[in-house]
Design a protein around this motif. Structure first.
Motif, short mmCIF file in Angstrom:
data_model
loop_
_atom_site.label_atom_id
_atom_site.label_comp_id
_atom_site.label_asym_id
_atom_site.label_seq_id
_atom_site.Cartn_x
_atom_site.Cartn_y
_atom_site.Cartn_z
N ARG A 15 0.82 -1.21 0.00
CA ARG A 15 0.00 0.00 0.00
C ARG A 15 0.85 1.26 0.00
N ASP A 16 2.09 1.19 0.53
CA ASP A 16 2.92 2.36 0.67
C ASP A 16 3.64 2.77 -0.62
N PHE A 17 3.84 1.83 -1.54
CA PHE A 17 4.61 2.12 -2.74
C PHE A 17 3.79 1.81 -3.98
N ILE A 18 3.73 2.77 -4.88
CA ILE A 18 3.03 2.56 -6.14
C ILE A 18 3.89 1.67 -7.03
N ARG A 19 3.29 0.63 -7.57
CA ARG A 19 4.01 -0.29 -8.44
C ARG A 19 3.63 -0.03 -9.89
N MET A 20 4.64 0.02 -10.73
CA MET A 20 4.43 0.24 -12.16
C MET A 20 4.71 -1.06 -12.89
N ARG A 21 3.75 -1.51 -13.66
CA ARG A 21 3.92 -2.72 -14.48
C ARG A 21 4.96 -2.41 -15.55
N VAL A 22 5.95 -3.28 -15.71
CA VAL A 22 7.06 -2.98 -16.63
C VAL A 22 7.18 -3.99 -17.75
N ASP A 23 7.32 -5.28 -17.44
CA ASP A 23 7.56 -6.34 -18.43
C ASP A 23 8.73 -5.99 -19.36
N ALA A 24 9.89 -5.69 -18.75
CA ALA A 24 11.09 -5.33 -19.50
C ALA A 24 12.17 -6.38 -19.29
N ASN A 25 12.95 -6.63 -20.32
CA ASN A 25 14.09 -7.53 -20.21
C ASN A 25 15.13 -6.90 -19.28
N VAL A 26 15.74 -7.73 -18.42
CA VAL A 26 16.76 -7.26 -17.49
C VAL A 26 17.94 -8.22 -17.52
N SER A 27 19.08 -7.71 -17.07
CA SER A 27 20.25 -8.54 -16.81
C SER A 27 20.41 -8.60 -15.30
N LEU A 28 20.52 -9.82 -14.76
CA LEU A 28 20.76 -10.03 -13.34
C LEU A 28 22.21 -10.47 -13.21
N ARG A 33 16.47 -19.17 -13.20
CA ARG A 33 17.16 -20.07 -12.27
C ARG A 33 16.83 -19.70 -10.84
N GLN A 34 17.31 -20.50 -9.91
CA GLN A 34 16.98 -20.33 -8.49
C GLN A 34 17.96 -19.39 -7.80
N PHE A 35 17.41 -18.52 -6.95
CA PHE A 35 18.20 -17.68 -6.06
C PHE A 35 17.71 -17.91 -4.64
N THR A 36 18.44 -17.40 -3.66
CA THR A 36 18.11 -17.57 -2.26
C THR A 36 17.83 -16.22 -1.62
N VAL A 37 16.88 -16.18 -0.70
CA VAL A 37 16.62 -14.95 0.05
C VAL A 37 17.93 -14.50 0.68
N GLY A 38 18.24 -13.23 0.50
CA GLY A 38 19.49 -12.66 1.00
C GLY A 38 20.55 -12.48 -0.08
N ASP A 39 20.40 -13.18 -1.23
CA ASP A 39 21.36 -13.01 -2.33
C ASP A 39 21.39 -11.56 -2.79
N LEU A 40 22.59 -11.08 -3.12
CA LEU A 40 22.76 -9.73 -3.65
C LEU A 40 22.90 -9.82 -5.17
N LEU A 41 22.09 -9.04 -5.88
CA LEU A 41 22.09 -9.03 -7.35
C LEU A 41 22.22 -7.60 -7.84
N THR A 42 22.96 -7.41 -8.91
CA THR A 42 22.92 -6.14 -9.63
C THR A 42 21.94 -6.34 -10.78
N VAL A 43 21.00 -5.39 -10.91
CA VAL A 43 19.99 -5.48 -11.96
C VAL A 43 20.23 -4.34 -12.94
N ARG A 44 20.26 -4.70 -14.21
CA ARG A 44 20.45 -3.70 -15.27
C ARG A 44 19.28 -3.78 -16.24
N ILE A 45 18.62 -2.65 -16.45
CA ILE A 45 17.55 -2.54 -17.44
C ILE A 45 18.02 -1.53 -18.48
#
Length: 98
Positions: free
Chosen positions: A12-25, A50-62
């Motif tokens: 409720r606190d953050f407005i979410r914008m639908r994106v559907d964009a290709n990303v690099s993780l 693929r599988q990731f684990t809660v706590g994993d750090l990822l750099t996301v590039r769009i």
């Protein structure tokens, strides 16, 4: 406040914008293609092959499709993961925008 109540409050606190964009993780030096499903000022939902684990750090590039607009690059942390076959839907908290 329970984890479930906090998760609902965040929705409720953050407005979410639908994106559907290709990303690099980028994780541990490996680059994985994914899809950003939605984006807010504090995080994003990503579909990963693929599988990731809660706590994993990822750099996301769009990458931007427009030469006049810069793409987005962010350091993120996996805060939830929902398995779907060999892949996952990930909830990523944005730690730092680059």
């Amino acid at each position: 406040m329970s984890e479930h109540e906090r998760d609902y409050a965040e929705k409720r606190d953050f407005i979410r914008m639908r994106v559907d964009a290709n990303v690099s993780l980028i994780h541990a030096g490996q680059e994985i293609d994914g899809v950003c499903v939605d984006l807010s000022s504090s995080g994003m939902q990503v579909q990963a092959p693929r599988q990731f684990t809660v706590g994993d750090l990822l750099t996301v590039r769009i990458e931007s499709e427009h030469a006049a607009l810069a793409g987005l690059e962010a350091d993120t942390q996996v805060v939830w993961a929902r398995n779907e076959g060999d892949g996952q839907h990930l909830g990523l908290k944005i730690l730092k925008m680059r």
